[in-house]
Structure formats: structure tokens, C-alpha cells
Design a protein around this motif. Structure first.
Motif, PDB file in Angstrom:
ATOM      1  N   VAL A 192       0.852  -1.194   0.000  1.00 36.06           N
ATOM      2  CA  VAL A 192       0.000   0.000   0.000  1.00 36.06           C
ATOM      3  C   VAL A 192       0.888   1.245   0.000  1.00 36.06           C
ATOM      4  N   ILE A 193       0.582   2.190  -0.871  1.00 28.86           N
ATOM      5  CA  ILE A 193       1.319   3.457  -0.921  1.00 28.86           C
ATOM      6  C   ILE A 193       0.803   4.355   0.196  1.00 28.86           C
ATOM      7  N   VAL A 194       1.725   4.923   0.967  1.00 31.88           N
ATOM      8  CA  VAL A 194       1.348   5.797   2.081  1.00 31.88           C
ATOM      9  C   VAL A 194       1.651   7.240   1.727  1.00 31.88           C
ATOM     10  N   ALA A 195       0.662   8.100   1.920  1.00 31.81           N
ATOM     11  CA  ALA A 195       0.807   9.534   1.677  1.00 31.81           C
ATOM     12  C   ALA A 195       0.621  10.291   2.981  1.00 31.81           C
ATOM     13  N   ILE A 196       1.283  11.428   3.071  1.00 24.54           N
ATOM     14  CA  ILE A 196       1.143  12.337   4.210  1.00 24.54           C
ATOM     15  C   ILE A 196       0.169  13.442   3.818  1.00 24.54           C
ATOM     16  N   GLY A 197      -0.815  13.688   4.662  1.00 24.48           N
ATOM     17  CA  GLY A 197      -1.761  14.751   4.358  1.00 24.48           C
ATOM     18  C   GLY A 197      -2.638  15.059   5.547  1.00 24.48           C
ATOM     19  N   HIS A 198      -3.294  16.221   5.508  1.00 19.86           N
ATOM     20  CA  HIS A 198      -4.151  16.657   6.624  1.00 19.86           C
ATOM     21  C   HIS A 198      -3.378  16.489   7.931  1.00 19.86           C
ATOM     22  N   THR A 199      -2.192  17.089   7.987  1.00 20.03           N
ATOM     23  CA  THR A 199      -1.283  16.820   9.096  1.00 20.03           C
ATOM     24  C   THR A 199      -0.855  18.085   9.823  1.00 20.03           C
ATOM     25  N   ALA A 200      -0.551  17.914  11.109  1.00 16.78           N
ATOM     26  CA  ALA A 200       0.085  18.961  11.912  1.00 16.78           C
ATOM     27  C   ALA A 200       1.402  18.429  12.464  1.00 16.78           C
ATOM     28  N   LEU A 216       4.404  10.085  -0.608  1.00 21.26           N
ATOM     29  CA  LEU A 216       3.635  11.143  -1.269  1.00 21.26           C
ATOM     30  C   LEU A 216       3.127  12.152  -0.258  1.00 21.26           C
ATOM     31  N   SER A 217       3.023  13.411  -0.683  1.00 23.43           N
ATOM     32  CA  SER A 217       2.293  14.439   0.069  1.00 23.43           C
ATOM     33  C   SER A 217       0.977  14.683  -0.659  1.00 23.43           C
ATOM     34  N   THR A 218      -0.127  14.473   0.045  1.00 29.13           N
ATOM     35  CA  THR A 218      -1.451  14.628  -0.572  1.00 29.13           C
ATOM     36  C   THR A 218      -1.874  16.090  -0.600  1.00 29.13           C
ATOM     37  N   HIS A 219      -2.349  16.537  -1.772  1.00 29.42           N
ATOM     38  CA  HIS A 219      -2.767  17.926  -2.055  1.00 29.42           C
ATOM     39  C   HIS A 219      -1.980  18.933  -1.203  1.00 29.42           C
ATOM     40  N   LEU A 220      -0.663  18.938  -1.414  1.00 23.94           N
ATOM     41  CA  LEU A 220       0.223  19.806  -0.638  1.00 23.94           C
ATOM     42  C   LEU A 220      -0.173  21.272  -0.804  1.00 23.94           C
ATOM     43  N   GLY A 221      -0.194  21.980   0.322  1.00 24.17           N
ATOM     44  CA  GLY A 221      -0.621  23.375   0.328  1.00 24.17           C
ATOM     45  C   GLY A 221      -2.056  23.537   0.779  1.00 24.17           C
ATOM     46  N   ASN A 222      -2.792  22.440   0.847  1.00 27.61           N
ATOM     47  CA  ASN A 222      -4.161  22.460   1.367  1.00 27.61           C
ATOM     48  C   ASN A 222      -4.264  21.491   2.532  1.00 27.61           C
TER      49      ASN A 222
END
Length: 420
Positions: A192-200, A216-222
Motif C-alpha cells: 500500500v502506498i502511504v501519503a502524508i496529508g491533513h497533518t500537523a 507522497l504528500s497529498t494535495h500539498l498546500g491544502n
């Protein structure tokens, strides 16, 4: 495709040259390539040809929501048909943060649709799980419901993957939890590919996630706080981290032009992916709609906002081909690079074979017209670009204000001309 022969001569987005191919039934039976400038006919009069687009973040379309509690296989097929008309031939249905029961039902339904509709076995190479293991903080959480946000849970994920019959290909999570690193390691070990997103997450937590296998960074900047420390912060880290791909929503609403330019310079074209992140309200007429998150309004220019104002976004409503036009217009990247970010790169991330023009192959491409003033940077002065977001028209056109800049003529998938 009926027993007929079709010959196409077009400008190849990938190579920049001219390609002449013949399609008989459902196969390419002949292929010739020419260098640009070798034809007596003006190349400006030729259509363009590009590989089918691949969108790794599609939440729904046309009133059909993949995370709805009553989602059906018919909803999945309806979204796929809409995707085909926008030039997307491969996509990941995206399930967002909800209760375990709703998410299990959603992934099970998508797996059922893949079995019931033969074209979906190729069109849907996997499912994207965006949540529920994301930050609970306002800002990074985005529009995901707080009551359903939770730490990474491998047992729960296994239940989801079983219901999906192994179709979960990508998961977006926040590495700010103690459970994140072992979860990432197990997910990667299971393909499974793991992405970073919606993160603090802190820089150390992000580094640990990358070392564990996040790609991956998911929708980076949002999915970020409205205010961040000047430095360090999680945006700088992800932009600078060469081991991370990054996806971006270039719909003209989610990111300002300056960030789009800087982000592509930092990540480079080869590590950047365009996504739509379209919601169920994409493709719907302008107006006010009642949703589980409250009243939202679709503005005439295709901007989806919380009802009663025009700035606070309520999701995305533009297909990824709109992002291609905005990438060209607002960042100065080439036509080839813009299409690469929406076709070649996401396929590479997913481990899919590239869509190529070769004898014996089943056609999977888009034939389209492109306004050459767009390519030659003459449609609008640079000083006005930030005011000109492209928008999709359901008849198959991307326009800036009232001027068409890209018009899809035909989409080929599995040898068929997709309905327009």
C-alpha cells in the motif's frame, strides 16, 4: 468499437512530434511518427493527442458520492462515465473520514462495482483512503468530520482492505500519532502506498514517516493551518524532501499562483502530480445545495464555497484537465509537462504501465484541440493571470472566462470511443 477503420493524425503531447495511427476494431494496427515541421500542412491545424489522464483523488461527481452511506455500484459506474468524458481513463475512488461502518460499506461497494462492470477493472486500479487517520486540529483536518478522526489502527485497516478485496492502493494519513510509524511500515510491506496529508506533524515526525516508507504528500498546500510559523513548518519540510512525491489541486481556487510556481520549482515536474479532489457536486449547475456538512453553493465559475459568502471553499469541483490548463497558464510549464503530471506521473506512482502509442496496443488516449494563443502565452497578459482561473464546461471544454482554451474531441478507452 464497431468493425471499422479510423486514421488519426495529431500532435503528440509527449514527444512533440506528429503521430499518424490507424485503429481497427479495438487495436492500433499501424503507427508512423514524424518530426515537427516535416508536414506541408500547418501543424497548428492538427489536433493534439495525449495518454488518458490518471486522477488519484476522486471523491465523487455529478451528485454521486463514494462515501455516502447509501452508495451503490451504479453510483460508481456513473462517476466513471463522467471521468471518461473529462479525459480521465484511470482513477482512484477516494473514501474520506467517516465511521468504520460507512467506510467498510463504501470500499465493499466499489469492489462490487469493479466486479459488475468489466471496464472498471482497468479504469479503477485501486482505492484511495483519505483518512480517518488524520489530524484532529482545525485547519489540517479540513472538511473531514472531527467526530470520526482517529489514530492509525492496523486491525481496522485490515477490515477495510478485506472488504475492498485488496483494492486499497493508497492511504493518506498524518504521522503525528505514536501509532503512525509502525502502521506505515506494515502498510508499505503489504504493497500500500502511504501519503502524508491533513497533518500537523513536526519535522521529526515527518522524517520518521519518510524513513518508514511514506512516498507522497497529498494535495500539498491544502489541509493546513491558516497561520504557520515562518520556519520550520510542515510545508517547507515536504517541499524540500526529495523522497516525497507531491500532489496538487491546480483548480484555480485551492492554491494561489505564487505557491503553484514555487511548489513546482521545489518538487520538480518529475515528482509532481495533478489531482482534482472533485466532490459529488462537481458537474452540478450553479446553485445552493444541502449536504451533510451544511449548505454549500456552486458559483457560476465552478468555485464551490460555503453558502452565503465567496471565499471559504467547500471542496473541489473542477476535473483534473482544468488543472492542466492552469498549470500551463499560471506556472509557465510546457504542455508536455502539464500532461505528464496528470498522466505519466500518477501511473508511475501507482506502478501502472505507461499508456503508449504502439502497434497492437488497445487505444487509451485523448484527442483534443488546444487554443494556440494559450500555448504561445498571448491569451492574457501575465499581469492578469491571477484573475483568470480556467473552468470546465460539461460539453467537453475548458475555458477562461468565455474563451475556450481546450476542447476534448474524443476519448478512447479499451478501444472504445467514450460517450461525450
Amino acid at each position: 468499437m464497431a468493425d471499422s477503420t479510423e486514421r488519426i493524425v495529431a500532435r503528440d503531447v509527449v514527444s512533440g512530434g506528429i503521430v499518424a495511427l490507424t485503429i481497427k476494431e479495438d487495436r492500433i494496427v499501424s503507427l508512423e511518427r514524424e518530426t515537427a515541421g516535416s508536414r506541408e500542412i500547418s501543424e497548428d491545424r492538427l489536433p493534439w493527442i495525449a495518454p488518458g489522464l490518471c486522477d488519484i483523488q476522486v471523491n465523487g461527481y455529478g451528485g454521486h458520492d463514494f462515501t455516502a452511506s447509501d452508495v451503490s455500484p451504479e453510483d460508481v459506474w456513473a462517476v466513471a462515465e463522467k471521468m471518461f468524458t473529462t479525459g480521465v481513463t484511470r482513477f482512484l475512488p477516494t473514501i474520506t473520514t467517516h465511521s468504520r461502518e460507512v467506510m467498510i460499506n463504501a470500499v465493499r461497494t466499489i469492489a462490487q462495482a469493479v466486479n459488475e462492470y468489466p471496464p472498471l477493472a482497468q479504469a479503477i486500479p485501486g482505492i484511495h483512503l483519505e483518512g480517518p487517520y488524520i489530524s484532529p486540529e482545525d485547519g489540517p483536518r479540513g472538511a473531514h468530520p472531527r467526530e470520526h478522526v482517529r489514530p492509525p489502527d492496523w486491525e481496522e485497516f485490515c477490515q477495510l482492505q478485506e472488504a475492498a478485496t485488496g483494492l486499497i492502493r493508497l492511504i493518506t494519513l498524518s504521522p503525528e500519532y505514536p501509532e503512525a510509524v509502525p502502521f506505515i511500515e506494515r502498510a508499505v510491506a503489504n504493497g500500500v502506498i502511504v501519503a502524508i496529508g491533513h497533518t500537523a506533524a513536526t519535522a521529526r515526525q515527518l522524517e520518521d514517516a519518510v524513513l518508514a516508507g511514506a512516498q507522497l504528500s497529498t494535495h500539498l498546500g491544502n489541509g493546513c493551518h491558516l497561520m504557520l510559523p515562518r520556519h520550520p513548518n510542515y510545508l517547507w519540510y515536504q517541499l524540500a524532501e526529495d523522497r516525497l512525491w507531491a500532489s496538487f489541486i491546480f483548480d484555480g481556487h485551492h492554491l494561489p499562483q505564487d505557491f503553484m510556481i514555487v511548489a513546482l520549482r521545489a518538487k520538480g515536474i518529475t515528482r509532481s502530480i495533478l489531482v482534482s479532489d472533485v466532490t459529488a457536486l462537481a458537474g452540478m449547475p450553479a446553485g445552493i445545495y444541502r449536504t451533510p456538512l451544511g449548505e454549500v453553493e456552486m458559483l457560476p465559475e465552478g468555485r464551490l464555497v460555503v453558502a452565503g459568502q465567496r471565499q471559504l471553499l467547500a471542496g473541489a469541483a473542477q476535473p483534473v484537465i482544468t488543472g492542466i490548463v492552469n498549470a500551463i497558464r499560471l506556472t509557465g510549464c510546457t504542455v508536455a509537462d502539464a500532461f505528464r503530471m496528470a498522466s505519466v506521473n500518477p501511473r508511475a506512482l501507482l506502478g501502472l504501465p505507461p499508456a503508449v502509442f504502439q502497434v497492437g496496443a488497445c487505444p487509451e488516449f485523448i484527442l483534443f484541440e488546444l487554443n494556440h494563443d494559450l500555448v504561445n502565452d498571448q491569451l492574457f497578459p501575465r499581469s492578469e493571470r491571477t484573475k483568470k482561473a480556467a473552468s470546465w464546461v460539461e460539453s467537453g471544454m475548458v475555458r477562461i472566462e468565455d474563451q475556450p482554451v481546450l476542447t476534448i474531441q474524443r476519448v478512447y478507452f479499451q478501444g472504445e470511443r467514450c460517450p461525450r
